[in-house]
Structures are given as C-alpha cells and as structure tokens.
Design a protein around this motif. Structure first.
Motif, PDB file in Angstrom:
ATOM      1  N   TYR A 438       0.832  -1.216   0.000  1.00 52.30           N
ATOM      2  CA  TYR A 438       0.000   0.000   0.000  1.00 52.30           C
ATOM      3  C   TYR A 438       0.863   1.261   0.000  1.00 52.30           C
ATOM      4  N   ILE A 439       2.194   1.078   0.022  1.00 53.76           N
ATOM      5  CA  ILE A 439       3.083   2.254  -0.029  1.00 53.76           C
ATOM      6  C   ILE A 439       3.951   2.242  -1.293  1.00 53.76           C
ATOM      7  N   MET A 440       4.583   1.111  -1.569  1.00 52.68           N
ATOM      8  CA  MET A 440       5.533   1.087  -2.689  1.00 52.68           C
ATOM      9  C   MET A 440       4.799   1.306  -4.015  1.00 52.68           C
ATOM     10  N   LYS A 441       5.416   2.121  -4.878  1.00 45.63           N
ATOM     11  CA  LYS A 441       4.708   2.568  -6.092  1.00 45.63           C
ATOM     12  C   LYS A 441       4.814   1.591  -7.262  1.00 45.63           C
ATOM     13  N   LEU A 442       5.723   0.610  -7.171  1.00 43.01           N
ATOM     14  CA  LEU A 442       5.933  -0.224  -8.353  1.00 43.01           C
ATOM     15  C   LEU A 442       4.930  -1.366  -8.450  1.00 43.01           C
ATOM     16  N   LEU A 443       4.432  -1.587  -9.662  1.00 47.71           N
ATOM     17  CA  LEU A 443       3.698  -2.820  -9.963  1.00 47.71           C
ATOM     18  C   LEU A 443       4.416  -3.455 -11.152  1.00 47.71           C
ATOM     19  N   GLN A 650      13.964   2.282  -9.483  1.00 48.12           N
ATOM     20  CA  GLN A 650      13.587   3.505  -8.754  1.00 48.12           C
ATOM     21  C   GLN A 650      12.393   3.268  -7.839  1.00 48.12           C
ATOM     22  N   TYR A 651      11.375   2.593  -8.379  1.00 48.47           N
ATOM     23  CA  TYR A 651      10.131   2.475  -7.607  1.00 48.47           C
ATOM     24  C   TYR A 651      10.034   1.183  -6.795  1.00 48.47           C
ATOM     25  N   GLY A 652      10.832   0.163  -7.151  1.00 48.69           N
ATOM     26  CA  GLY A 652      10.773  -1.088  -6.391  1.00 48.69           C
ATOM     27  C   GLY A 652      11.835  -1.136  -5.301  1.00 48.69           C
ATOM     28  N   PHE A 653      13.022  -0.562  -5.595  1.00 45.48           N
ATOM     29  CA  PHE A 653      14.126  -0.656  -4.633  1.00 45.48           C
ATOM     30  C   PHE A 653      14.632   0.722  -4.193  1.00 45.48           C
ATOM     31  N   SER A 654      13.874   1.769  -4.497  1.00 46.47           N
ATOM     32  CA  SER A 654      14.241   3.138  -4.090  1.00 46.47           C
ATOM     33  C   SER A 654      15.651   3.538  -4.542  1.00 46.47           C
ATOM     34  N   PHE A 655      16.045   3.083  -5.717  1.00 48.92           N
ATOM     35  CA  PHE A 655      17.315   3.530  -6.303  1.00 48.92           C
ATOM     36  C   PHE A 655      17.225   5.043  -6.489  1.00 48.92           C
ATOM     37  N   PRO A 656      18.296   5.798  -6.119  1.00 54.41           N
ATOM     38  CA  PRO A 656      18.163   7.262  -6.192  1.00 54.41           C
ATOM     39  C   PRO A 656      17.815   7.741  -7.601  1.00 54.41           C
ATOM     40  N   GLY A 660      19.313   8.025 -11.902  1.00 54.16           N
ATOM     41  CA  GLY A 660      18.630   7.493 -13.084  1.00 54.16           C
ATOM     42  C   GLY A 660      18.191   6.043 -12.977  1.00 54.16           C
ATOM     43  N   GLY A 661      19.008   5.199 -12.357  1.00 52.92           N
ATOM     44  CA  GLY A 661      18.745   3.757 -12.324  1.00 52.92           C
ATOM     45  C   GLY A 661      20.045   3.065 -12.683  1.00 52.92           C
TER      46      GLY A 661
END
Ligand SMILES: CCCCCCCCCCCCCC(=O)CC(=O)SCCNC(=O)CCNC(=O)[C@H](O)C(C)(C)COP(=O)(O)OP(=O)(O)OC[C@H]1O[C@@H](n2cnc3c(N)ncnc32)[C@H](O)[C@@H]1OP(=O)(O)O
Ligand SMILES: NC(=O)C1=CN([C@@H]2O[C@H](COP(=O)(O)OP(=O)(O)OC[C@H]3O[C@@H](n4cnc5c(N)ncnc54)[C@H](O)[C@@H]3O)[C@@H](O)[C@H]2O)C=CC1
Length: 720
Positions: A438-443, A650-656, A660-661
């Motif tokens: 319910y928090i992490m943005k990645l699907l 970025q959205y699954g592991f909060s890479f800065p 860029g990734g």
C-alpha cells in the motif's frame, strides 16, 4: 505554434503546441514576434496570452535541453513581454508550470481559471526555474512561500495562488471572456507598478534567517541532491542583490545544474517513467493497439503481508474486493489489521475518516474461493509454493467467469507453470507488488507465453488506476526486479573478503540508497532469506551447513545462516547484522562487535584471507553485477528496454532517482569501463556466474551499430 488574432482591440496570442504547450523554440519565436507585433499595432489596447487545448504552457520543452538550444531564450521573450507598452494578461488554465509560469510572471496581470494549477517543478528535473522564476516569485509571495514552492516543486491550486498573490483573479466559465472583462477593468492604469523587475522583495531583510532554516530542512530531506540547495541560493540572491545581478546568479546556477549529472539523470527519469508505461509484446501487440478491460470488482486470495496490502490498494481506488483466507479466524485478523493500517493513514492525514469507512464498506471477507464467480480479476497472494498456487488456479479456472483475469503476486515463479493448469492461459498473468504494497509505487506486471494482449493491457491500466507505476516483464525466474538484484549476494561476499556490514551500508547510503542492504535485511527479517535458501537447497537435494562455501559450483556465503542459527533474526529479535535497543523501542541500528567476531571466526574457519576493501570496489561489485544481469535481461527480452529496468529500480528498490537507475548509471560511467570491470571481476570470481559478461553488453561496446535501437536508452547520449 502561436496563433495571432485581434478581437475587440485585444491581441490574442494562443499557444498551440500539444500535448502540454511546452515552450519549444517555435513557441518562443511566436510569442516574441506576437508581442512585438501587438505592441506596434495602434488598434491593439492589450495583449492576452492563452493556451489552446488542455493547458497554459507546462514548462520549457525538456527534450530541447539535451541538444544545443537556439535563441530567443525564455528570459528574452519574458523581458519583451514585460517591457511592452500594452498591458499583457496571462490567462491560465490546466497546469501553468515552470517556464509557463515564468511567462505569466513577466506578464503584467495573471487570471486563473478555477481548476488551474501553478508551480515550479524544475527541482524534480534537477534544475531551478531559470527564466527568472526564482527572482520574480519572491517579489509576489515573499520569501517563505517562494522557498517552499520552488524547492519542493509543489503545484498550488488557483485558490491558493490567489491567496499567495501569484494570480490577480480566479474566474469560472469562459476564460478568454473573463480575462477580457478583467482587462477592461484595469485598462489605463500605469504599468510600472506591475513590472516585477522594478519591485523589491518585501521581506528581504529576513533572508538570512529564512535561508538558514530552509537549508537545514533541505539537507535533511534531500540528502545528496543538489538542485534544492541551488534553488535556495538563487532565491537568497533575489533578496540580496539588485535585480540584474540576481538574474545573473540564477543563470549561473541554472547552467551548473543543467550541465550536471543529476539533472541529466532526472530528465532521463521523467521520460523513462512515461516510456515504461508503453509496451510491445513479441507478437506485435502493444499498448498502442490493445484496449484494457474495465475492472469493476476484484478478489485477493491470501490475506498475509502482501494480500492485505494489495486489497488496500484496490479498495482505496474504489474497486470492491473479496478477500479470501484459509479460515474465519485468519480472515478476522486480516480484516482487523487492514482497519488498523487505514486508521494509520487517517492519523497521517493521508485519508479522511469518511474515506476509510468507504474503503471498508467495499471490502468483504470470505473463507472459501467459491464466492469468486463474478469478480473481474483475482490476485492470488498465498505462500510462495508452486504446488499450492497451481491448486488454487485450477479451482479458480472452474469457479470464475470465463472473462475473469487470474493473476499471481508470485515474486519468482514461472507464470507459464501457473497458467498451465488452467484452460485459459491467455487470462493468466503476474501482478507483482512490492512490500509494503500500500506504499511502494511499483507494480511489476508479468506476461507468460500465452498471456493475451487484453490481459496485459488490463493489468497495466489497473496499475495506473490504483496509483502505481506499472512496468512489464516477461516471465523468468525472479522477473526484472528480483532476478537483477545482486547487491545482497555481492555484499555478503565482500563481508567475507574484508569489509564489515556497516562499511557496505555506509557506501550504499552515500551513493544515495535510502538504506544499506544489511539494514534492509534486518528490517525484513533474516529468517525470510533463510527460508528461501532452504527451499532452494531442498529443490536441489542439497543440505546447507555453516561451512557451505559452494552450491552446485556457485560461490555461497553462509554468513546469514550463522545469524539465523544464533537467533539473530533482525529488528524483530533486537539483533541481526546490527543490534537494536528494543527496550526503548528504537529502530536505530547499532554496530555490534559480536557480529564482527562472528564474521572473523567464519573467515578463519573457511580460511578466507581478509583484505582492505575500498568504497569504489563496494560500488562496483554491488552495482556492476546488477547491471550485467540487467543486460542479460534485455538480451533475453525479459525487459523490453533499459528504461523499464531503471524504473523498476527507482520504484521497487528506491534507487536514487538522481542517478537514473542502474542502467543509466552504467551509461554515465561509460559502458566500456563497466564492461572491462565486469570482465575483471569475472576473472577474479569465476564461481559467481553473475559475473559472466553479458553478450549484449559486449556487443554494445564492440559493435554498437548491430544492437537494436530499443536496447539503447532513448533519452540520453550513452557514453561508450
Ligand atoms: C548562448 C547560450 C545562452 C543560454 C541562455 C539560456 C537561458 C535559458 C533559460 C531557460 C530557462 C528555462 C527555465 C525553465 O523554467 C525550465 C522549465 O520550464 S523545465 C520544465 C518544467 N515543467 C515540467 O517539469 C512539467 C513536466 N510535465 C508534467 O509534469 C506533466 O507532463 C504535466 C503535469 C504537464 C501533464 O501531465 P499528464 O497530463 O499526465 O501528461 P504526461 O505527463 O503523460 O505528458 C504528456 C506528454 O507530454 C510530454 N511532456 C510533458 N511535459 C513536457 C515538457 N515540459 N517538455 C517536453 N515534453 C513534455 C510527456 O513526455 C508526454 O509525452 P510522452 O511522449 O508520453 O513522453
Ligand atoms: N513478503 C514480501 O515482501 C513479498 C512477497 N511476495 C509474494 O507474495 C506472496 C505472499 O507473500 P506474503 O504475503 O509475504 O506471505 P504471507 O505468509 O504473509 O501470507 C500468505 C497468506 O496466504 C494465506 N493462504 C495460504 N494458503 C491459502 C489458501 N489456500 N487460501 C487462502 N489463503 C491462503 C496464508 O494464510 C497467509 O495469510 C508470495 O507468493 C510471495 O512470494 C511478493 C512480493 C513481496
């Protein structure tokens, strides 16, 4: 690009550059020429700038930033507007952002349609509003509001903009008609007081105090990110320097940011995120030619950590959910837990009490899957066990309506194997949420060999509807995210070779990861990884011991198994890779000498000679191994393009985001250099197959012209 017409003695300059009326070269030329023409026309009494279509300009054209630009530049256009002998009115609707808002601030008056939003989002692109936005906004709003708006990039509503003094009037109905009416009411009034370049900043004497307070906040909130601080420096200049000098300082700071690595990465990220929502399947189907089904109801099977979180995502978006558990008692616990989580959201101000009640009203529990015959989609989130999942899918195939989509939240299992037990494998896909769901943005959506384009289109669309960033992966062991993540594996090897867990965590955090890998491991529980390793060993018919150093010819580290055996399961037991002061309920990791002793003992037993490990090696080992796997993933078509991979990180592991990734990062380091280091590590560590260099990477370095275009990053000039 800018249509010019005269109506009722008003010169109307209508900006027409879909989709967001970005201020591309031809728009700037059109505005400049239009204002000069209107200023010289005796039949014109006033000038109105307005956007055609859905918005006033939403900013400079970001695509132009990556190539040499051409005059007229925005500040020149702006000064031509401000120095016109006719009053200029900006009529704002949609999103007047960045350069768009700057154009409005050069105008003498600003009228906003009720639903319009204004803001300076440049900071999200690693920039500052470089057409004097940092100098002009404080002259209207004062320093505190300008600092908050510009350093956060927040968009404010028309109503708020009126309160802050950014707009002069908020109107409803026909914007052009209302702007003309307003204009008529002020025609004839002197223009000089309306020119912001001639005004001062009203609270300029407080600037040092505001600057220090804001800086302290920013350094805490945006560790390692440079643009917010540059924004602040430029705003300080607006109060301390004469207008012209402040504008020069702003220009210098803007140029520094624009030529820097962070802005390049953030601009890439802006387009990569949009590119990731577009997909192509090997059979020619794509997001452009496939229509999604409408999802009006859903079911989630398994109300554990993930299932409960997924149910929350769905009900929060108004999709009714039937949540299924093994028995009534477990169901009751899960429903109560969801209620608590939503209560937490209310406390944090993320939803109202009424919204929480609305969510709970559309959540229904069931202790059997027999009730799922009418739902449009089922998302299964039971234990990670293929046999169990297959049993459930076999039943669902019989119970659910033929059009229902059957999805699994599996984090590793082959979607084809799950689909194979159903009669409609075209309706089966993976919908991999990240914890907490319910928090992490990645699907991360996964298609199998038989998944239909409609199914793919529907799950990608569903992700968007529930506020996620959807990325598509082909099925394989671990999909994009988990398959690529070699950070934990390499980090454990580095500890065996000479580093300590906190050394590695520090280097990763300095790189920009929000939390080091060992801290994350303590947080999620040492037992989780342990069960996965045991399951893997069982499948291979192997028994793992504390001395196991190789598994099927692959290097293995048993350090985490030692922690498990000592009952150090992480935060929940107060001890893991770190120690925690559970008595004070503190989550702060404390370096524990017992862990160091355990590591040294382990190395002695396995006769590993420890050595000094540099931060550079830590970054290379953790990231290049990951990048190498990323190229293999591209080569196999698991990910369609590098942008998909970077968005997953970025959205699954909060890479800065400002890096860029991993794929973008590698392109910035230089692919040739990365490839050489991968070859070096492959030679040094032949028993880790993740160092076997990717053929695609080799080809990119040696024969780039033979690599299909989609395997290059589209929005950057990758260095070789
Ligand atoms: C001799 C040398 C002298 C040099 C002197 C130089 C002086 C130079 C001074 C220049 C100063 C410029 C200063 C400045 O202020 C800079 C800016 O304005 S930076 C841009 C600020 N604006 C933004 O960041 C807005 C970004 N866009 C959005 O947030 C959203 O797109 C928006 C809210 C507007 C709309 O959202 P939505 O409806 O959801 O649509 P999409 O997001 O999907 O976008 C649709 C489509 O449009 C593309 N797009 C959006 N914004 C821009 C843009 N600003 N430029 C280019 N393209 C844009 C977006 O990518 C989508 O297209 P895809 O094909 O899907 O990617
Ligand atoms: N925990 C995580 O961080 C992530 C887990 N996943 C995946 O999500 C799935 C679920 O994982 P978790 O939620 O962590 O597990 P969990 O153990 O917290 O929850 C699983 C739930 O499924 C229920 N269950 C088992 N058999 C059932 C059945 N026949 N009918 C109804 N309910 C049944 C269990 O009672 C339990 O509540 C797994 O496939 C896992 O790999 C995916 C992403 C992240």
């Amino acid at each position: 690009m800018v249509d010019y017409r005269v109506e009722d003695q008003f010169a109307i300059l209508e900006i027409n550059n879909p989709p967001v009326n970005a201020l591309s070269l031809h728009v700037r030329e059109g505005l400049l020429n239009g204002v000069l023409r209107a200023s010289a026309d005796n039949n014109v009494k006033a000038i109105i700038l307005i956007g055609k279509g859905k918005t006033f300009p939403s900013g400079a054209d970001i695509k132009e930033f990556s190539r040499p630009g051409k005059a007229p530049w925005l500040p020149e256009v702006g000064h031509t507007i401000e120095s016109s002998n006719k009053p200029v009115f900006s009529a704002l609707h949609g999103t007047a952002l960045g350069g768009g808002l700057e154009i409005a601030l050069f105008s003498h008056y600003r009228i906003a349609e009720k639903t319009a939003k204004v803001g300076f989002p440049e900071v999200h692109l690693g920039l500052l509003p470089g057409a004097e936005g940092t100098i002009r906004l404080p002259r209207l709003t004062g320093l505190v509001i300008a600092m908050e708006m510009i350093t956060s990039g927040r968009q404010v509503s028309a109503k708020e903009a009126l309160k802050f003094g950014i707009v002069d009037k908020v109107v409803e109905g026909n914007l052009l008609k209302e702007t003309k009416a307003f204009a008529k009411s002020v025609l004839g009034q002197p223009l000089e007081p309306r020119k912001l370049s001639l005004c001062g900043v009203k609270d300029a004497d407080q600037v040092d105090k505001y600057y220090e307070a804001a800086l302290k906040e920013l350094l805490k909130k945006y560790r390692g990110v440079i643009a917010p601080v540059s924004c602040l420096k430029s705003i300080r200049g607006s109060a301390q320097l004469p207008y012209k000098e402040a504008a020069e300082l702003e220009r210098t700071l803007f140029s520094e940011l624009m030529s820097g690595a962070q802005s390049a990465a953030l601009r890439y990220s802006f387009f990569a995120e949009r590119a990731a929502s577009r997909w192509n399947l090997p059979n020619g189907a794509s997001s452009a030619n496939s229509k999604p089904l409408t999802i009006k109801s859903a079911a989630v099977i398994g109300a554990g950590t993930m299932g409960s979180g997924i149910a929350i995502c769905l009900i929060r978006s108004g999709i009714p959910v039937i949540l299924v558990e093994q028995n009534e008692k477990m169901l009751e616990n899960a429903l109560r837990n969801i209620g608590y989580i939503l209560q937490g959201s209310v406390k944090l101000g993320r939803m109202t009490v009424d919204q929480r009640s609305d969510c709970l009203r559309i959540l229904q529990g069931a202790a059997s899957i027999e009730k799922l015959k009418d739902v449009d989609i089922v998302i299964e989130a039971v234990y990670e066990n293929l046999k169990l999942k297959q049993e459930i899918f076999e039943k669902l195939d019989k119970i659910c309506k033929p059009t229902a989509l059957l999805c699994s939240n599996t984090s590793t299992l082959d979607i084809d194997l799950i689909a194979s037990v159903t009669s409609k494998p075209d309706r089966v896909a993976g919908t991999h949420f990240f914890a907490p769901a319910y928090i992490m943005k990645l699907l991360e959506n996964i298609y199998g060999s038989k998944t239909s384009p409609i199914t793919v289109a529907t799950i990608m669309d569903l992700g968007k509807k529930i506020g996620k960033i959807s990325v598509l992966s082909k099925t394989c062991d671990g999909f994009i995210a988990n398959r690529m993540n070699k950070i934990g594996t390499e980090a454990a090897f580095l500890v065996e070779e000479g580093a300590l867990p906190h050394d590695i965590d520090q280097v990763l955090e300095d790189f920009g990861m929000p939390m080091g890998v060992f801290k994350v491991s303590d947080l999620s529980g040492i037992d989780i990884g342990w069960s996965i390793r045991q399951e893997m060993a069982k499948k291979q018919g192997i028994t793992l011991t504390l001395e196991t150093h190789y598994v099927s010819g692959e290097r293995y580290s048993s350090l985490a198994d030692r922690l498990y055996n000592l009952g150090r399961l992480g935060l929940k037991t107060g001890k893991g890779w770190y120690r925690y002061n559970n008595a004070s309920n503190s989550r702060k990791p404390i370096i524990d000498p017992d862990v160091t002793d355990m590591i040294l003992n382990h190395c002695e037993k396995l006769r590993i000679k420890r050595r000094q490990i540099s931060p550079q090696e830590i970054i290379e080992r953790c990231l290049y191994a990951t990048v190498n796997e990323g190229f293999k993933i591209l080569e196999e078509g698991v990910a369609e393009k590098p942008e998909d991979i970077d968005i997953v990180w970025q959205y699954g592991f909060s890479f800065p985001r400002y890096r860029g990734g991993p794929m973008f990062y590698a392109s910035q380091v230089g692919l040739k250099k990365v490839y050489e280091r991968i070859c070096y590590y492959h030679e040094s560590f032949p028993y880790s197959k993740h160092w076997l260099p990717s053929d695609l990477l080799k080809k990119l370095v040696s024969h780039p012209n033979e690599v299909p275009i989609n395997l290059w990053m589209n929005y950057t000039n990758s260095k070789l």
